[in-house]
Design a protein around this motif. Structure first.
Motif, PDB file in Angstrom:
ATOM      1  N   PHE A 115      29.864   1.571 -20.231  1.00  0.00           N
ATOM      2  CA  PHE A 115      31.021   2.156 -19.650  1.00  0.00           C
ATOM      3  C   PHE A 115      30.749   3.738 -19.454  1.00  0.00           C
ATOM      4  O   PHE A 115      31.154   4.147 -18.391  1.00  0.00           O
ATOM      5  N   LEU A 116      30.489   4.380 -20.401  1.00  0.00           N
ATOM      6  CA  LEU A 116      30.138   5.735 -20.524  1.00  0.00           C
ATOM      7  C   LEU A 116      29.145   5.995 -19.518  1.00  0.00           C
ATOM      8  O   LEU A 116      29.184   6.938 -18.777  1.00  0.00           O
ATOM      9  N   LEU A 117      27.895   5.340 -19.527  1.00  0.00           N
ATOM     10  CA  LEU A 117      26.838   5.528 -18.586  1.00  0.00           C
ATOM     11  C   LEU A 117      27.300   5.333 -17.083  1.00  0.00           C
ATOM     12  O   LEU A 117      26.962   5.972 -16.093  1.00  0.00           O
ATOM     13  N   SER A 118      28.064   4.185 -16.925  1.00  0.00           N
ATOM     14  CA  SER A 118      28.399   3.843 -15.615  1.00  0.00           C
ATOM     15  C   SER A 118      29.628   4.879 -14.884  1.00  0.00           C
ATOM     16  O   SER A 118      29.482   5.251 -13.794  1.00  0.00           O
ATOM     17  N   GLN A 119      30.506   5.441 -15.719  1.00  0.00           N
ATOM     18  CA  GLN A 119      31.542   6.309 -15.633  1.00  0.00           C
ATOM     19  C   GLN A 119      30.725   7.600 -15.134  1.00  0.00           C
ATOM     20  O   GLN A 119      31.129   8.473 -14.108  1.00  0.00           O
ATOM     21  N   MET A 120      29.701   7.985 -15.858  1.00  0.00           N
ATOM     22  CA  MET A 120      28.993   9.238 -15.616  1.00  0.00           C
ATOM     23  C   MET A 120      28.078   9.083 -14.272  1.00  0.00           C
ATOM     24  O   MET A 120      28.234   9.917 -13.519  1.00  0.00           O
ATOM     25  N   VAL A 171      34.273   1.082 -13.663  1.00  0.00           N
ATOM     26  CA  VAL A 171      34.690  -0.153 -14.534  1.00  0.00           C
ATOM     27  C   VAL A 171      33.997  -1.596 -13.742  1.00  0.00           C
ATOM     28  O   VAL A 171      33.311  -2.361 -14.488  1.00  0.00           O
ATOM     29  N   PHE A 172      34.054  -1.495 -12.533  1.00  0.00           N
ATOM     30  CA  PHE A 172      33.224  -2.572 -11.686  1.00  0.00           C
ATOM     31  C   PHE A 172      31.720  -2.621 -12.300  1.00  0.00           C
ATOM     32  O   PHE A 172      31.160  -3.639 -12.672  1.00  0.00           O
ATOM     33  N   LEU A 173      31.147  -1.212 -12.125  1.00  0.00           N
ATOM     34  CA  LEU A 173      29.779  -0.919 -12.680  1.00  0.00           C
ATOM     35  C   LEU A 173      29.498  -1.500 -14.023  1.00  0.00           C
ATOM     36  O   LEU A 173      28.389  -2.040 -14.272  1.00  0.00           O
ATOM     37  N   THR A 174      30.376  -1.272 -14.767  1.00  0.00           N
ATOM     38  CA  THR A 174      30.325  -1.550 -16.229  1.00  0.00           C
ATOM     39  C   THR A 174      30.329  -3.099 -16.405  1.00  0.00           C
ATOM     40  O   THR A 174      29.480  -3.587 -17.018  1.00  0.00           O
ATOM     41  N   ALA A 175      31.089  -3.782 -15.613  1.00  0.00           N
ATOM     42  CA  ALA A 175      31.233  -5.295 -15.861  1.00  0.00           C
ATOM     43  C   ALA A 175      29.916  -6.026 -15.484  1.00  0.00           C
ATOM     44  O   ALA A 175      29.306  -6.650 -15.880  1.00  0.00           O
ATOM     45  N   VAL A 176      29.211  -5.202 -14.214  1.00  0.00           N
ATOM     46  CA  VAL A 176      28.100  -5.915 -13.646  1.00  0.00           C
ATOM     47  C   VAL A 176      26.977  -5.833 -14.359  1.00  0.00           C
ATOM     48  O   VAL A 176      26.306  -6.598 -14.812  1.00  0.00           O
ATOM     49  N   PHE A 177      26.663  -4.482 -14.963  1.00  0.00           N
ATOM     50  CA  PHE A 177      25.692  -3.869 -15.669  1.00  0.00           C
ATOM     51  C   PHE A 177      25.797  -4.502 -17.139  1.00  0.00           C
ATOM     52  O   PHE A 177      24.423  -5.008 -17.729  1.00  0.00           O
TER      53      PHE A 177
END
Length: 62
Positions: A11-16, A35-41
């Motif tokens: 989550f932190l790295l995707s937001q960054m 948030v979408f990238l967090t779920a996928v990654f």
């Protein structure tokens, strides 16, 4: 606990990543895209961690 930490850091790295890329392209920051990238990654990382790496030691053939 492993999965919780994986999702937290993802989550932190995707937001960054979303913030930096949107700043570089001049577009607006979109929280939901992170948030979408967090779920996928997270799904990819958890899958690779569980199924992708064998735990058995390899025999040396040297």
């Amino acid at each position: 606990m492993r999965i919780l930490w994986t999702v937290f850091w993802t989550f932190l790295l995707s937001q960054m990543l979303v913030y930096v890329v949107s700043s570089m392209t001049g577009s607006t920051y979109d929280f939901m895209q992170g948030v979408f990238l967090t779920a996928v990654f997270s799904i990819i990382i958890i899958f690779l961690g569980e199924a992708g790496v064998p735990n058995e030691p390899h025999e040396s053939h040297h």
